[in-house]
Design a protein around this motif. Sequence first.
Motif, PDB file in Angstrom:
ATOM      1  N   THR A  40       0.824  -1.214   0.000  1.00  0.00           N
ATOM      2  CA  THR A  40       0.000   0.000   0.000  1.00  0.00           C
ATOM      3  C   THR A  40       0.854   1.257   0.000  1.00  0.00           C
ATOM      4  OG1 THR A  40      -0.229  -0.111   2.408  1.00  0.00           O
ATOM      5  CG2 THR A  40      -2.004  -1.081   1.076  1.00  0.00           C
ATOM      6  N   ARG A  41       2.081   1.144   0.462  1.00  0.00           N
ATOM      7  CA  ARG A  41       2.985   2.301   0.465  1.00  0.00           C
ATOM      8  C   ARG A  41       3.184   2.856  -0.942  1.00  0.00           C
ATOM      9  NH1 ARG A  41       8.136   0.873   3.980  1.00  0.00           N
ATOM     10  NH2 ARG A  41       8.477   3.083   3.596  1.00  0.00           N
ATOM     11  N   LEU A  42       3.118   1.981  -1.949  1.00  0.00           N
ATOM     12  CA  LEU A  42       3.294   2.425  -3.333  1.00  0.00           C
ATOM     13  C   LEU A  42       2.167   3.345  -3.785  1.00  0.00           C
ATOM     14  CD1 LEU A  42       4.393  -0.959  -4.938  1.00  0.00           C
ATOM     15  CD2 LEU A  42       5.855   0.992  -4.370  1.00  0.00           C
ATOM     16  N   GLY A  43       1.000   3.214  -3.172  1.00  0.00           N
ATOM     17  CA  GLY A  43      -0.148   4.006  -3.585  1.00  0.00           C
ATOM     18  C   GLY A  43      -0.450   5.214  -2.725  1.00  0.00           C
ATOM     19  N   THR A  44       0.207   5.345  -1.596  1.00  0.00           N
ATOM     20  CA  THR A  44      -0.147   6.388  -0.638  1.00  0.00           C
ATOM     21  C   THR A  44      -0.208   7.792  -1.245  1.00  0.00           C
ATOM     22  OG1 THR A  44       0.735   5.098   1.196  1.00  0.00           O
ATOM     23  CG2 THR A  44       0.470   7.459   1.564  1.00  0.00           C
ATOM     24  N   ALA A  45       0.783   8.201  -1.968  1.00  0.00           N
ATOM     25  CA  ALA A  45       0.840   9.569  -2.496  1.00  0.00           C
ATOM     26  C   ALA A  45      -0.194   9.843  -3.585  1.00  0.00           C
ATOM     27  CB  ALA A  45       2.237   9.863  -3.039  1.00  0.00           C
ATOM     28  N   PHE A  46      -0.836   8.795  -4.102  1.00  0.00           N
ATOM     29  CA  PHE A  46      -1.803   8.973  -5.186  1.00  0.00           C
ATOM     30  C   PHE A  46      -3.229   9.179  -4.684  1.00  0.00           C
ATOM     31  CE2 PHE A  46       1.756   6.745  -7.045  1.00  0.00           C
ATOM     32  CZ  PHE A  46       1.954   7.445  -8.220  1.00  0.00           C
ATOM     33  N   GLY A  47      -3.454   9.059  -3.387  1.00  0.00           N
ATOM     34  CA  GLY A  47      -4.789   9.216  -2.834  1.00  0.00           C
ATOM     35  C   GLY A  47      -5.364  10.602  -3.061  1.00  0.00           C
ATOM     36  N   ALA A  48      -6.648  10.643  -3.373  1.00  0.00           N
ATOM     37  CA  ALA A  48      -7.386  11.892  -3.586  1.00  0.00           C
ATOM     38  C   ALA A  48      -6.782  12.730  -4.711  1.00  0.00           C
ATOM     39  CB  ALA A  48      -7.497  12.699  -2.298  1.00  0.00           C
ATOM     40  N   GLY A  49      -6.380  12.057  -5.775  1.00  0.00           N
ATOM     41  CA  GLY A  49      -5.904  12.776  -6.954  1.00  0.00           C
ATOM     42  C   GLY A  49      -4.473  13.266  -6.844  1.00  0.00           C
ATOM     43  N   ALA A  50      -3.557  12.456  -6.438  1.00  0.00           N
ATOM     44  CA  ALA A  50      -2.135  12.758  -6.290  1.00  0.00           C
ATOM     45  C   ALA A  50      -1.898  13.837  -5.242  1.00  0.00           C
ATOM     46  CB  ALA A  50      -1.479  13.146  -7.614  1.00  0.00           C
ATOM     47  N   GLY A  51      -1.497  13.398  -4.093  1.00  0.00           N
ATOM     48  CA  GLY A  51      -1.184  14.320  -3.009  1.00  0.00           C
ATOM     49  C   GLY A  51      -2.382  15.103  -2.515  1.00  0.00           C
ATOM     50  N   ARG A  52      -3.540  14.485  -2.575  1.00  0.00           N
ATOM     51  CA  ARG A  52      -4.806  15.125  -2.166  1.00  0.00           C
ATOM     52  C   ARG A  52      -5.126  16.373  -2.975  1.00  0.00           C
ATOM     53  NH1 ARG A  52      -3.914  14.975   4.287  1.00  0.00           N
ATOM     54  NH2 ARG A  52      -4.371  12.784   4.622  1.00  0.00           N
ATOM     55  N   SER A  53      -4.590  16.471  -4.161  1.00  0.00           N
ATOM     56  CA  SER A  53      -4.823  17.662  -4.985  1.00  0.00           C
ATOM     57  C   SER A  53      -6.253  17.738  -5.501  1.00  0.00           C
ATOM     58  CB  SER A  53      -3.870  17.669  -6.181  1.00  0.00           C
ATOM     59  OG  SER A  53      -4.203  16.618  -7.085  1.00  0.00           O
ATOM     60  N   LYS A  54      -6.869  16.603  -5.688  1.00  0.00           N
ATOM     61  CA  LYS A  54      -8.221  16.490  -6.254  1.00  0.00           C
ATOM     62  C   LYS A  54      -8.318  17.084  -7.657  1.00  0.00           C
ATOM     63  CE  LYS A  54     -10.437  16.120  -1.819  1.00  0.00           C
ATOM     64  NZ  LYS A  54     -11.304  16.709  -0.855  1.00  0.00           N
ATOM     65  N   VAL A  55      -7.178  17.342  -8.296  1.00  0.00           N
ATOM     66  CA  VAL A  55      -7.210  17.838  -9.672  1.00  0.00           C
ATOM     67  C   VAL A  55      -6.530  16.862 -10.621  1.00  0.00           C
ATOM     68  CG1 VAL A  55      -7.346  20.277  -9.067  1.00  0.00           C
ATOM     69  CG2 VAL A  55      -5.111  19.228  -9.414  1.00  0.00           C
ATOM     70  N   GLU A  56      -5.839  15.925 -10.101  1.00  0.00           N
ATOM     71  CA  GLU A  56      -5.133  14.949 -10.925  1.00  0.00           C
ATOM     72  C   GLU A  56      -5.995  13.710 -11.107  1.00  0.00           C
ATOM     73  OE1 GLU A  56      -2.358  15.786 -12.337  1.00  0.00           O
ATOM     74  OE2 GLU A  56      -2.001  17.599 -11.166  1.00  0.00           O
TER      75      GLU A  56
END
Length: 174
Positions: A40-56
């Motif tokens: 799951t560590r591989l996916g952590t930074a992608f949550g909520a549109g990459a870094g929680r950006s919600k734009v990606e």
Amino acid sequence: MERQDVEQRAAALFRSGLNCAESVLAAVLAGRGLEVEGVTRLGTAFGAGAGRSKVELCGALSGGFIALGYLRGRRSGDERWDDVAALAAGVRRRFEAEHGCTACGSVLMALGPQENMDKCIQLSAETAGYFHEALDNPQALASAAAAPCGCSARQSTPAAPAGGPATTGGCGGD
């Protein structure tokens, strides 16, 4: 595992505190019989549109793409990656057809108000199911072949001209 089991696993993982990308990644791998410690560590930074950006790109899609890479990705630059690219393109197109877009913020807007992340949980479960189904039946996505990019031959792709059309993925101007 059946698709329904993978979807239930993704929902349970999300409810346990994982984000969308982590949940889909782990559920898709579990659907293939893999319980990879720490994956799951591989996916952590992608949550909520990459870094929680919600734009990606939607994190659920990102998690599934990471799972595809883990399961079907290349081990060296000499290997072709047409098959995994076609699977990824096919799932992305299916997601976009269902939700109108692939950008997190636009998808969230279309889903409407949430309570306790209920719509993101359902979306993540559904997305894990898309990936599981694609892995079970890659021929169903055969018409969704990804365009060759020239990466295999290390050819550069010309950049879009300044002021040229932007590719938005049909996402309300994102």
